[in-house]
Every structure is written in C-alpha cells, then in structure tokens.
Design an enzyme around this catalytic site. Structure first.
Site, PDB file in Angstrom:
ATOM      1  N   ARG A  55       0.840  -1.205   0.000  1.00  0.00           N
ATOM      2  CA  ARG A  55       0.000   0.000   0.000  1.00  0.00           C
ATOM      3  C   ARG A  55       0.870   1.248   0.000  1.00  0.00           C
ATOM      4  O   ARG A  55       0.560   2.241  -0.644  1.00  0.00           O
ATOM      5  CB  ARG A  55      -0.942   0.013   1.213  1.00  0.00           C
ATOM      6  CG  ARG A  55      -1.631   1.366   1.380  1.00  0.00           C
ATOM      7  CD  ARG A  55      -2.793   1.380   2.370  1.00  0.00           C
ATOM      8  NE  ARG A  55      -2.664   0.539   3.512  1.00  0.00           N
ATOM      9  CZ  ARG A  55      -1.888   0.791   4.582  1.00  0.00           C
ATOM     10  NH1 ARG A  55      -1.160   1.880   4.634  1.00  0.00           N
ATOM     11  NH2 ARG A  55      -1.845  -0.059   5.590  1.00  0.00           N
ATOM     12  N   TYR A 107     -17.250  17.942 -14.237  1.00  0.00           N
ATOM     13  CA  TYR A 107     -17.727  16.555 -14.276  1.00  0.00           C
ATOM     14  C   TYR A 107     -18.685  16.312 -13.093  1.00  0.00           C
ATOM     15  O   TYR A 107     -18.389  16.709 -11.964  1.00  0.00           O
ATOM     16  CB  TYR A 107     -16.525  15.611 -14.231  1.00  0.00           C
ATOM     17  CG  TYR A 107     -16.870  14.188 -13.903  1.00  0.00           C
ATOM     18  CD1 TYR A 107     -17.700  13.442 -14.735  1.00  0.00           C
ATOM     19  CD2 TYR A 107     -16.381  13.582 -12.751  1.00  0.00           C
ATOM     20  CE1 TYR A 107     -18.036  12.138 -14.420  1.00  0.00           C
ATOM     21  CE2 TYR A 107     -16.705  12.274 -12.429  1.00  0.00           C
ATOM     22  CZ  TYR A 107     -17.534  11.560 -13.274  1.00  0.00           C
ATOM     23  OH  TYR A 107     -17.869  10.273 -12.962  1.00  0.00           O
ATOM     24  N   ASP A 179      -8.045  19.390 -13.606  1.00  0.00           N
ATOM     25  CA  ASP A 179      -8.430  18.051 -14.052  1.00  0.00           C
ATOM     26  C   ASP A 179      -8.089  17.981 -15.542  1.00  0.00           C
ATOM     27  O   ASP A 179      -8.737  18.618 -16.372  1.00  0.00           O
ATOM     28  CB  ASP A 179      -9.933  17.832 -13.811  1.00  0.00           C
ATOM     29  CG  ASP A 179     -10.384  16.425 -14.184  1.00  0.00           C
ATOM     30  OD1 ASP A 179      -9.739  15.795 -15.045  1.00  0.00           O
ATOM     31  OD2 ASP A 179     -11.401  15.961 -13.638  1.00  0.00           O
ATOM     32  N   LYS A 204      -9.644   6.952 -18.556  1.00  0.00           N
ATOM     33  CA  LYS A 204     -10.029   7.480 -19.863  1.00  0.00           C
ATOM     34  C   LYS A 204      -8.878   7.340 -20.872  1.00  0.00           C
ATOM     35  O   LYS A 204      -8.447   6.242 -21.153  1.00  0.00           O
ATOM     36  CB  LYS A 204     -10.510   8.915 -19.692  1.00  0.00           C
ATOM     37  CG  LYS A 204     -11.522   9.085 -18.552  1.00  0.00           C
ATOM     38  CD  LYS A 204     -12.768   8.295 -18.815  1.00  0.00           C
ATOM     39  CE  LYS A 204     -13.833   8.286 -17.732  1.00  0.00           C
ATOM     40  NZ  LYS A 204     -13.575   8.649 -16.384  1.00  0.00           N
TER      41      LYS A 204
HETATM   42  C1  LIG Z   1     -13.241  14.802 -16.263  1.00  0.00           C
HETATM   43  C2  LIG Z   1     -13.367  13.659 -15.312  1.00  0.00           C
HETATM   44  N1  LIG Z   1     -12.736  13.728 -14.129  1.00  0.00           N
HETATM   45  C3  LIG Z   1     -12.811  12.716 -13.234  1.00  0.00           C
HETATM   46  C4  LIG Z   1     -13.560  11.589 -13.492  1.00  0.00           C
HETATM   47  C5  LIG Z   1     -13.658  10.508 -12.442  1.00  0.00           C
HETATM   48  O1  LIG Z   1     -12.834   9.433 -12.768  1.00  0.00           O
HETATM   49  P1  LIG Z   1     -13.115   7.903 -12.348  1.00  0.00           P
HETATM   50  O2  LIG Z   1     -14.352   7.468 -13.023  1.00  0.00           O
HETATM   51  O3  LIG Z   1     -11.883   7.193 -12.804  1.00  0.00           O
HETATM   52  O4  LIG Z   1     -13.258   7.889 -10.854  1.00  0.00           O
HETATM   53  C6  LIG Z   1     -14.224  11.469 -14.713  1.00  0.00           C
HETATM   54  C7  LIG Z   1     -15.021  10.262 -15.002  1.00  0.00           C
HETATM   55  O5  LIG Z   1     -15.806  10.221 -15.934  1.00  0.00           O
HETATM   56  C8  LIG Z   1     -14.125  12.546 -15.640  1.00  0.00           C
HETATM   57  O6  LIG Z   1     -14.768  12.503 -16.827  1.00  0.00           O
END
Ligand SMILES: Cc1ncc(COP(=O)(O)O)c(C=O)c1O
Length: 390
Positions: A55, A107, A179, A204
C-alpha cells in the site's frame, strides 16, 4: 530493481515508452513486471531495500508514477484507485471552513464529491463560469483556498484559460488544481501553465482501452507532494499492480492514439456542422467557439470529445444515441472504441436540477480509432433517423 535509462530530457513519446521502466537486470524483461507481492524482505530491522508494504509503495506503481509524472512535467506523481479517489485526496488537503471554487460545468462526479461528501464535513464551495475572467474575483472569499479547473469542460467542452486563472489564484495564495482528463498531457500540460496539482481519471485516455479504472495526481510542489503521499498511504485508495501495469501500457501509445483520435474528431465535427438535425456543435476547433483562441494557445490539438445539441430536443437526442451501430451507447470516454451518450440522463444525471444541469437536447461523443469513414457513415445514418422522426 530495473535498469532504467535516464530519459528525463528526451521527447514526450520517448518518455512515454521508457520513463520509470527499463529492462529488468535479472531477467532482461523489457516491460516492468507486474509485482504482486504485498510485503518485501528487509536486509535488517528497519532496513528495507526500497519497498516495505505494497500500500505504501510497490515496483508496479512506482514505475507508473515515474512515467506519468514525467509526461505531466512534474517531479512527483501518485497513482490512485480511481479518478475520484485522486480528487478526494486533493480535496482532503483542505480543512473545514475552507472554500473552493469550481467550474459550473465540471464533471458530475466531481460536483457530487464536493457537494455531497466534502460540503457536509464543512468544506464550502461555489460553482462559477471560470471562462469569464472576472468570475474568480466575484466568487473570491477570504476563506478561498483552492481553485479547481477542468478544461475542456465536460460535456460542453468550454475552455478555461489555465494561465490566467492560475496567475490570479496563485497571487491570492490559493492552490490551483487542473483536471486534465479530457486533454491528457499530450495536448496540455497544466503544471507548465501555473497549476500546482494535476488530477486525472486514468480510466479514460491514459489507460485508453476501457479495461482499467484509475486516477492520478501530479505536482512539482514538494510540500503538496508530501501531503498527497501521506494521504495516498493513510487513506489507502491505491490501485493494484495489474491496474498500474495497464495504465502504463496505455501511456506508451498515448501520443499516437491522441493524434489520430483528434483527427477523427475533426472529421466528425465537420459532418455534424453540416447536418440538418444538429442545432449546435460544441468543439474547441470551431473558430466561433468562444474558447478557440485560448485552446490554440494552451493545447496542442482540440481533443477527441465532441458534443452537439439536436434541433428535435431530447427525443431526437435519445433517438440518435439509440440509432448508432459503431458508436457504442455507453458512459466513459477516451478509449479506442467510439462511444455515444446522453449526458442529462447518463453521466450527468446526478446534477439534474442543480446549477450544473446539462441540456436534455445534448449528445456527447468520444471519438475513437475506427476507420473514420465508417464512423461518419454511422453518425450520418443515426442523424438521418432524428430528422425522419421530426
Ligand atoms: C473529467 C473527469 N474527471 C474525473 C472523473 C472521475 O474518474 P473515475 O471514473 O476514474 O473515478 C471522470 C469520469 O468520468 C471525468 O470525466
């Protein structure tokens, strides 16, 4: 231990393939082995060879962390079990009473994490239109400690000027977070534009094959790195070794995938702009897109996410989503296969009725790597269905 060449000053693609990895000195394996061990033999009491307990750190995660940190141009990188776990670690840097400013079409999961997990524990927040350079001034409070940027935004693909927002926020002592999930470090490097922290859903584009969920935080700031490292270990939302391996494998082809996916997206935008069923196309490549000039400045390309609204409103949007054959109706984005979705009822259902609600006439595409002519044929026939239904 692996025999790692120093590639830190070499090109993006070279670092994507080699940073953090190298031929194993024992076996000669050219990829970092998936290290499943949860504990590591010590040479003496309190004398580990580098790893103690998985971990806290393990060779598979260390390899990914070095690789992706290098691609973001950061000195430190931390892998998490999901994008939201990475975001949660960043939000835990704040204390009750602190205030965070977020974009008004961030998001939906980020909004939910802030509004339903952190706000009840005392975090304050406002969502504002960060595309407007004066929005930050209006929303600023004495308690503002963090400015959260997501650009291009999801699902309207609005573009926030990272350098401008970061400069203003830094001058007032706030932590700037970007992000970078939609852009990836291939298109945009927020640390170079003034951000303190970059977060990713590696689920993604970085993983890129719809087969791994993961998250990441990169930074150049030693103090923030120490705090994130503490949270990564103390909270323990870490990815498993196989997940680390899959994300790192994805990174090796990130540049070529992004280049082709962005090119395919431009062809899709062109088709959408000329189709009678479409009311508006949202993509930063369009010269009439309000963020076009900023995107040109801060991104290498315009990305492979495309959103559009339908003249026929929600019924037409749903009809198109259900009529494609190659574009798969599914949430998520960024992988080799093209996806289509209805944000208001799918990815953004959790923000329905809030200030972040998404238009019900909107369709979002993640343009993949299929033959572009096939993608265009598929979309055309689906859009024709929407016109015929009106
Ligand atoms: C722009 C963005 N940030 C964060 C996330 C969250 O990521 P995760 O689904 O891997 O937890 C997403 C998920 O769709 C996203 O589109």
């Amino acid at each position: 231990m692996t025999d790692r060449p120093d590639v830190s000053s070499l090109g993006f693609e070279t670092r994507a393939v080699h940073a953090g990895s190298g031929a194993d000195p024992v076996t000669g394996a050219v990829t970092t082995p998936i290290s499943l061990a949860t504990t590591f033999k010590q040479d003496g009491v309190g004398r580990p060879r580098g790893y103690e307990y998985a971990r806290s750190g393990n060779p598979s995660r260390a390899s990914l962390e070095a690789n992706l940190a290098s691609l973001e141009g950061g000195a430190h990188g931390f892998a998490f079990a999901s994008g939201l776990a990475a975001e949660d670690a960043v939000l835990r840097l704040l204390a009750p009473g602190d205030h965070v400013i977020l974009p008004n079409d961030t998001y939906g999961g980020t909004y939910r994490l802030v509004a339903r997990v952190h706000q009840p524990k005392g975090l304050d927040f406002d969502t504002v239109d960060l595309v407007d350079p004066h929005a930050l001034d209006r929303a600023w409070r004495p308690a503002t400690r963090m400015v959260w940027i997501e650009t291009p935004t999801n699902p309207y693909l609005r573009v926030i000027d990272v350098r401008a927002v970061a400069t203003a926020a830094r001058s007032r002592g706030a932590i700037v977070v970007v992000d970078n999930t939609f852009a990836t470090p291939w298109l945009q490097r927020p640390l170079e534009l003034g951000a303190h922290l970059v977060v990713h859903s590696t689920t993604k584009y970085l993983g890129g094959h719809s087969d791994v969920v993961g998250g990441f935080v990169a930074t150049d700031d030693d103090q923030l790195a120490e705090a994130v490292a503490f949270l990564q270990n103390a909270v323990g939302a870490v990815p498993g070794p196989l997940d680390c391996y899959l994300v790192q494998r994805g990174l090796k082809t990130l540049a070529v995938r992004m280049e082709r996916q962005c090119a395919n997206a431009l062809a899709v935008v062109d088709l959408l702009c000329g189709h009678a069923a479409v009311a508006q196309v949202f993509h930063p490549s369009l010269v009439n897109h309000p963020g076009h000039a900023v995107a040109r400045r801060q991104m290498r390309g315009f990305g492979a996410m495309v959103s559009f609204s339908l003249r026929g409103g929600e019924p037409a949007a749903i009809a198109v989503c259900e009529a494609t054959r190659l574009f798969t109706l599914a949430e998520s984005l960024g992988a080799v296969e093209s996806l289509i979705e209805h944000p208001a009822r799918m990815t953004h259902a959790s923000v329905a009725g809030s200030s972040n609600a998404v238009g019900t006439d909107l369709v979002r595409l993640s343009v993949g790597l299929e033959t572009v002519a096939d993608l265009l044929d598929d979309l055309r026939q689906a859009l024709d269905v929407a016109v015929a239904d009106r």
